[in-house]
Design a protein around this motif. Structure first.
Motif, PDB file in Angstrom:
ATOM      1  N   GLU A   1     -42.299   0.158  39.914  1.00 57.38           N
ATOM      2  CA  GLU A   1     -41.606  -0.895  39.180  1.00 57.38           C
ATOM      3  C   GLU A   1     -42.098  -0.893  37.735  1.00 57.38           C
ATOM      4  O   GLU A   1     -43.303  -0.894  37.476  1.00 57.38           O
ATOM      5  N   MET A   2     -41.169  -0.872  36.789  1.00 55.94           N
ATOM      6  CA  MET A   2     -41.522  -0.781  35.371  1.00 55.94           C
ATOM      7  C   MET A   2     -42.044  -2.117  34.865  1.00 55.94           C
ATOM      8  O   MET A   2     -41.387  -3.153  34.986  1.00 55.94           O
ATOM      9  N   LYS A   3     -43.270  -2.077  34.299  1.00 51.09           N
ATOM     10  CA  LYS A   3     -43.864  -3.230  33.642  1.00 51.09           C
ATOM     11  C   LYS A   3     -44.456  -2.759  32.321  1.00 51.09           C
ATOM     12  O   LYS A   3     -44.750  -1.570  32.157  1.00 51.09           O
ATOM     13  N   PRO A   4     -44.673  -3.671  31.380  1.00 56.08           N
ATOM     14  CA  PRO A   4     -45.166  -3.226  30.064  1.00 56.08           C
ATOM     15  C   PRO A   4     -46.450  -2.412  30.132  1.00 56.08           C
ATOM     16  O   PRO A   4     -46.575  -1.384  29.455  1.00 56.08           O
ATOM     17  N   TYR A   5     -47.405  -2.813  30.965  1.00 57.28           N
ATOM     18  CA  TYR A   5     -48.696  -2.127  30.974  1.00 57.28           C
ATOM     19  C   TYR A   5     -48.641  -0.771  31.681  1.00 57.28           C
ATOM     20  O   TYR A   5     -49.497   0.088  31.452  1.00 57.28           O
ATOM     21  N   ASN A   6     -47.656  -0.540  32.573  1.00 63.43           N
ATOM     22  CA  ASN A   6     -47.632   0.711  33.340  1.00 63.43           C
ATOM     23  C   ASN A   6     -46.442   1.604  33.002  1.00 63.43           C
ATOM     24  O   ASN A   6     -46.121   2.518  33.756  1.00 63.43           O
ATOM     25  N   GLN A   7     -45.791   1.353  31.873  1.00 69.59           N
ATOM     26  CA  GLN A   7     -44.560   2.091  31.586  1.00 69.59           C
ATOM     27  C   GLN A   7     -44.809   3.580  31.354  1.00 69.59           C
ATOM     28  O   GLN A   7     -43.871   4.371  31.417  1.00 69.59           O
ATOM     29  N   PHE A   8     -46.070   3.978  31.109  1.00 69.06           N
ATOM     30  CA  PHE A   8     -46.359   5.397  30.907  1.00 69.06           C
ATOM     31  C   PHE A   8     -46.923   6.058  32.172  1.00 69.06           C
ATOM     32  O   PHE A   8     -47.272   7.239  32.135  1.00 69.06           O
ATOM     33  N   ASP A   9     -47.051   5.311  33.253  1.00 64.77           N
ATOM     34  CA  ASP A   9     -47.533   5.899  34.505  1.00 64.77           C
ATOM     35  C   ASP A   9     -46.533   6.932  35.023  1.00 64.77           C
ATOM     36  O   ASP A   9     -45.333   6.883  34.703  1.00 64.77           O
ATOM     37  N   PHE A  10     -47.029   7.843  35.880  1.00 67.53           N
ATOM     38  CA  PHE A  10     -46.177   8.913  36.398  1.00 67.53           C
ATOM     39  C   PHE A  10     -45.051   8.362  37.262  1.00 67.53           C
ATOM     40  O   PHE A  10     -45.258   7.488  38.119  1.00 67.53           O
ATOM     41  N   ARG A  11     -43.873   8.927  37.037  1.00 69.91           N
ATOM     42  CA  ARG A  11     -42.702   8.665  37.870  1.00 69.91           C
ATOM     43  C   ARG A  11     -41.932   9.972  38.001  1.00 69.91           C
ATOM     44  O   ARG A  11     -41.756  10.692  37.023  1.00 69.91           O
ATOM     45  N   GLY A  12     -41.485  10.287  39.218  1.00 71.73           N
ATOM     46  CA  GLY A  12     -40.709  11.501  39.394  1.00 71.73           C
ATOM     47  C   GLY A  12     -41.077  12.260  40.651  1.00 71.73           C
ATOM     48  O   GLY A  12     -41.793  11.763  41.525  1.00 71.73           O
ATOM     49  N   LYS A  13     -40.597  13.517  40.732  1.00 66.23           N
ATOM     50  CA  LYS A  13     -40.789  14.344  41.920  1.00 66.23           C
ATOM     51  C   LYS A  13     -41.969  15.291  41.807  1.00 66.23           C
ATOM     52  O   LYS A  13     -42.520  15.714  42.820  1.00 66.23           O
ATOM     53  N   GLN A  14     -42.331  15.679  40.589  1.00 64.85           N
ATOM     54  CA  GLN A  14     -43.440  16.602  40.448  1.00 64.85           C
ATOM     55  C   GLN A  14     -44.251  16.304  39.193  1.00 64.85           C
ATOM     56  O   GLN A  14     -43.734  15.817  38.193  1.00 64.85           O
ATOM     57  N   LEU A  15     -45.542  16.599  39.318  1.00 61.34           N
ATOM     58  CA  LEU A  15     -46.490  16.365  38.235  1.00 61.34           C
ATOM     59  C   LEU A  15     -47.372  17.597  38.101  1.00 61.34           C
ATOM     60  O   LEU A  15     -47.995  18.031  39.074  1.00 61.34           O
ATOM     61  N   MET A  16     -47.392  18.169  36.912  1.00 61.03           N
ATOM     62  CA  MET A  16     -48.210  19.355  36.673  1.00 61.03           C
ATOM     63  C   MET A  16     -49.175  19.100  35.519  1.00 61.03           C
ATOM     64  O   MET A  16     -48.808  18.487  34.517  1.00 61.03           O
ATOM     65  N   ASN A  17     -50.410  19.564  35.690  1.00 58.95           N
ATOM     66  CA  ASN A  17     -51.417  19.492  34.636  1.00 58.95           C
ATOM     67  C   ASN A  17     -52.028  20.868  34.421  1.00 58.95           C
ATOM     68  O   ASN A  17     -52.233  21.622  35.373  1.00 58.95           O
ATOM     69  N   VAL A  18     -52.321  21.170  33.182  1.00 56.60           N
ATOM     70  CA  VAL A  18     -52.998  22.408  32.806  1.00 56.60           C
ATOM     71  C   VAL A  18     -54.154  22.042  31.890  1.00 56.60           C
ATOM     72  O   VAL A  18     -54.026  21.135  31.053  1.00 56.60           O
ATOM     73  N   SER A  19     -55.286  22.733  32.048  1.00 53.42           N
ATOM     74  CA  SER A  19     -56.429  22.430  31.186  1.00 53.42           C
ATOM     75  C   SER A  19     -57.245  23.683  30.924  1.00 53.42           C
ATOM     76  O   SER A  19     -57.153  24.677  31.646  1.00 53.42           O
TER      77      SER A  19
END
Length: 673
Positions: A370-388
């Motif tokens: 659920e979209m709220k001001p403090y969490n609007q940048f949290d992950f949403r979707g089907k896949q999440l990829m990180n590279v470091s």
């Protein structure tokens, strides 16, 4: 000459003392503070006891200082990167250590450090044995641990309401069973079973017995395989910006422990139901290059909903990490979300250790919070990829480490750390971190003021100064800001944190410590001050005591002051005639509100991470007993009670208890063969 003789006698004394304490298997003071800090930051105590298990095993199968490499020495969790490098350079220049007492000649090794190290290391026959596959499965040690605990007073969740049955479908007892086989750090396999209080056992939603099952097979250094993990395992990458399952240190009394350290793959044997992968992983070494690949397919708990669209698509609005399946609502969340994870890491093992890492999570159904001001940048979707990309290396008396990470949208997180020896009596740590407010990750544990690796920028300065052989002064200053909103804070914010800790070691059996913390959050200038006085003394080999007094003062505004105070007395007695040990604590506490609560590590049964959370006004006392029936068979018992004289009920919701006392019983036995 006289000084050398005195030093040798002192080393011999602490060596004998360390041997006498082998059966204690208690967490170190630094590890206890780490648990206190982690519990305060997350309001939950970690169930990860793998490092504790490894240290206990090292007491039986000691690490050879002449054969150990940088990974082996780092895995002990006792030596800093500078101390590891100092030992390796000493060994390179002067050859193998002849005696354990030669550690006093290694630069950066003082008496206190040697005392911590002695129970886990050895010097002697360093020939590397070669084992067949049959040896791996036949010559190891097996252990079975059984633990039962329960709250003696029944909470509201166990009581029927009118004609409705109790909300908690199972019994109030918590059960934990672990079988594990270990062979000389080469092979580990085992099974873990657990049910939480309120969950069924061969009943209700738990028709197959326990609510949680876990199994693992872990092979180390066998032929061409560096590590092989099958079943449940943990993954730790870089400095925790994209992936870190294990415990991770934060700000605390151990001001130099700011670097994330650990093997990429580790076996998972704990009772927690969230921080692990299920599948397989392997590390192979080509020359000096370690290549790690892993895959996992898991069912996570989550809350599902149907989108208000033409397709009526199913989505997950939240991930549940508690692992509780006591009520019908909790059971309905079980295993609703499928997580498929793949990852790769390549690390060069030379004087400098650069590495590149990648991890990809895929979810079904997709996550849509659920979209709220403090969490609007949290992950949403089907896949999440990180590279470091991360690195670590030592140049003379300076150890550098860091990591830069990005997510699929190009949002960055980075940290850079420095550990520096400024002479034989002083050490310095510096960490700069900058985590974008839009950076997205799942199992990250980057260093910072917040346990969420996003929306933070700051610089940490720490130092440790040996004022004399007995006096040590530690401290840190941390300056940070949060560019975006946080939960409960509807505006960009920031703050400062300062700690000063003075430790006095009167003798090997006396220790006194004074700690002062000052925290300020702006722009509303919320201030928190804390002072802690702690003293420990071993009167003889049988009797030891500890005393703590701690005071908190929080100022939400200039007129709203919230105070908290805690004091306790610990007493431990080890029977000389029988293999019996008993310890106890009496604690008095008072806080004006939940916001000024205090935390203190508690002695408990072996491998149980126990941290008390104190708020309100009352007393807490416990008794902890251990008896060794045979050399390989021990039993533990702990009984505790919290008494609140001015209340008629404790807790809220389904955990509410009618009365002013809360009691608990814990029983455990472990057999090794």
């Amino acid at each position: 000459m006289a000084k050398a003789v005195i030093t040798l006698l002192w080393l011999l004394t602490i060596y004998q003392y360390a041997h006498a304490q082998l059966e204690e298997q208690e967490l170190s003071r630094e590890a206890q503070q780490l648990l206190e800090n982690e519990t305060a930051a997350t309001t939950g105590t970690s169930e990860d006891d793998e490092q504790w298990q490894q240290l206990a095993y090292r007491q039986k199968q000691r690490l050879s200082l002449n054969a150990a490499d940088i990974q082996d020495l780092t895995a002990l969790g006792v030596l800093s990167p500078l101390q590891v490098e100092s030992l390796l350079q000493y060994r390179k220049l002067l050859g193998d250590l002849v005696s354990i007492y030669e550690l006093q000649a290694v630069p950066g090794f003082d008496m206190a450090l040697i005392k911590k190290l002695l129970p886990y290391v050895k010097v002697g026959d360093d020939l590397q044995a070669h084992y067949s596959l049959k040896d791996l499965f036949r010559k190891g040690e097996q252990s079975v641990l059984l633990r039962y605990s329960r709250q003696l007073e029944l909470s509201s969740g166990y009581e029927p309401k009118d004609i409705a049955p109790p909300s908690y479908k199972g019994s109030p007892g918590r059960m934990f069973i672990r079988y594990r086989y270990n062979f000389s750090q080469h092979l580990s396999y085992g099974v873990t079973m657990e049910k939480d209080a309120g969950e069924g056992l061969f009943s209700g939603a738990q028709q197959t017995g326990f609510d949680f099952y876990s199994a693992h097979l872990f092979v180390t250094n066998y032929k061409g395989i560096r590590y092989l993990a099958l079943g449940d395992y943990a993954v730790n990458l870089g400095q925790g910006l994209i992936q870190w399952h294990s415990q991770a240190g934060g700000k605390g009394g151990a001001v130099l422990q700011v670097k994330r350290e650990g093997s990429v793959l580790r076996p998972y044997t704990s009772a927690g139901e969230y921080y692990f992968f299920r599948g397989g992983g392997v590390t192979t070494r080509i020359h000096k290059l370690d290549i790690t690949a892993f895959t996992s397919l898991r069912k996570l708990d989550g809350t599902l909903a149907v989108t208000d669209t033409i397709e009526d698509e199913m989505i997950a609005t939240a991930i549940a990490a508690s692992g509780y399946h006591r009520t019908a609502a909790e059971v309905a969340k079980k295993g609703q979300l499928t997580q498929f994870t793949n990852g790769l890491s390549c690390k060069w093992n030379g004087n400098w250790q650069p590495a590149v890492n990648m991890i990809l999570h895929q979810f079904s159904p997709p996550i849509q919070k659920e979209m709220k001001p403090y969490n609007q940048f949290d992950f949403r979707g089907k896949q999440l990829m990180n590279v470091s990309a991360d690195y670590a290396g030592t140049f003379r008396n300076i150890h550098l480490f860091g990591e830069v990470a990005t997510d699929m949208l190009g949002n960055l997180a980075m940290m850079q750390g420095v550990l520096m020896s400024a002479g034989s009596q002083a050490d310095i740590s510096i960490v700069y971190r900058n985590y974008s407010k839009q950076y997205q990750s799942l199992y990250s544990k980057g260093f910072g003021d917040s346990y969420k690796t996003m929306n933070e920028e700051g610089i940490y300065l720490g130092g440790s100064l040996k004022l004399s052989r007995r006096w040590t002064l530690d401290g840190y200053a941390d300056f940070f800001r949060f560019p975006w909103l946080k939960y409960g804070v509807d505006y960009p914010s920031g703050g400062t944190a300062f700690l000063t800790q003075l430790t006095f070691l009167a003798r090997k059996d006396y220790q006194y410590q004074l700690r002062i913390k000052l925290n300020t959050k702006y722009p509303n200038l919320q201030r928190a001050k804390s002072i802690r006085c702690h003293a420990e003394r071993s009167w003889n080999k049988q009797l030891s005591t500890a005393v703590r007094i701690e005071y908190n003062l929080m100022a939400a505004t200039e007129t709203a002051l919230q105070r908290g105070c805690l004091t306790y007395l610990d007493l431990t007695y080890r029977c000389k005639q029988f293999p019996f040990q008993i310890s106890g604590r009496c604690t008095w506490f008072y806080t004006d509100s939940y916001q000024s609560r205090l935390y203190a590590y508690e002695s408990s049964v072996l491998y149980d991470n126990s941290v008390g959370q104190y708020y309100g006004k009352g007393w807490q006392y416990y008794l902890n007993m251990k008896y060794k029936i045979r050399k390989n068979w021990s039993v533990w018992a702990k009984c505790s009670q919290v008494y609140y004289p001015d209340v008629t009920s404790i807790g809220s919701g389904l955990d509410k208890i009618y009365g002013n006392k809360k009691s608990a019983l814990q029983l455990q036995t472990m057999l090794s063969f």
